[in-house]
Design an enzyme around this catalytic site. Structure first.
Site: not given
Length: 291
Positions: A56, A155
């Protein structure tokens, strides 16, 4: 990964090892990443997530032209503006329309017996499928888009919030929605947009997206939330943080409010806060109107 690819070898509980590694990545680097993520977000990464962290973050390290994970972590420490990129890279966003459909049936039923529902909060909106599923349920119940219910979706990932606001998805989602819902809630893309669909503007207007880190002291929310969707979020926090967040959320809810949890989440350890009223569905033990 693009460019010079490293083959990642992951063994449970062991630090990551790579063949022909593009960037230096030690067990200390992995632990520093975990500690930093926990400090910023409260999210705990398991010992087995070392390969995931490499894959990532490597794209961000490349983009910044850093030479190693340790150099990147030093940059992260010195550069507050990098924190959001770091969070976006490491947070997981798995979602779909009407995931765990029994919750939406219960929401519709709840609206029918609780006429004073004013605010619904989706506490981990990801790319928007969940809050738009909520909005579809609300619109279907009231029979129009101008429903007297405010839907707030939040979020921590700024990239996901931007995608959610746009409301554009692959037309593969139509396989999971009825023909009636596709007709009322989606516009199909044409010409260069063929193969995609977009949520109709009337439904998009029903959802207000906000960036919220659940672990910060104050949330930019109304004083009362009638329904909370916080699904498959608590599993990323330790037990102490779970209880603290649950207590804080419940304090916003009326006695007749509903809290929807994820399929792998269970709050039997918190009978002083919530009671089960259905499959992964809870009500406050002490709501705003009953002490």
């Amino acid at each position: 990964m693009n460019g010079k690819v490293s083959e990642v070898i992951e063994q449970p509980g062991a630090p990551v090892r790579t063949r022909a590694s593009e960037f230096s990545y030690s067990p200390d680097d992995f632990n520093n990443v975990r500690q930093t993520l926990y400090r910023i977000t409260g999210i705990r990464l398991a010992d087995t997530k070392d390969a995931m962290v490499y894959s990532r973050l490597v794209r961000r390290i490349r983009a910044l032209r850093k030479k190693s994970f340790s150099e990147y972590l030093g940059y992260l420490k010195r550069t507050p503006g990098e924190q959001q990129h770091f969070i976006n890279a490491l947070t997981t966003n798995l979602t779909s329309f009407f995931r765990e459909p029994h919750h939406f049936s219960m929401l519709a039923q709840h609206l029918s017996v609780t006429p004073d529902v004013n605010t619904i909060w989706c506490a981990a909106s990801s790319s928007g499928e969940e809050p738009y599923s909520i909005a579809m349920t609300v619109a279907e119940y009231f029979g129009h888009f101008n429903a007297p219910v405010k839907i707030i979706a939040s979020d921590i990932d700024s990239n996901m919030l931007e995608k959610a606001r746009l409301g554009v998805y692959s037309d593969q989602i139509t396989r999971h929605l009825s023909a009636e819902r596709c007709k009322h809630f989606l516009h199909r893309g044409k010409n260069q947009h063929a193969g995609s669909v977009r949520i109709v503007p009337e439904l998009r207007k029903m959802v207000e997206f906000r960036q919220i880190n659940l672990t910060v002291p104050r949330w930019p929310l109304p004083r009362q939330i009638d329904v909370i969707f916080c699904r498959n979020v608590m599993i990323y926090f330790d037990k102490q943080t779970q209880l603290r967040l649950l207590e804080k959320m419940v304090s916003l809810m009326p006695a007749q409010g509903l809290y929807f949890a994820g399929h792998s989440e269970n709050f039997s350890m918190a009978p002083h806060l919530v009671r089960s009223v259905g499959n992964t569905t809870y009500q406050p033990v002490k709501g705003k109107h009953n002490g």
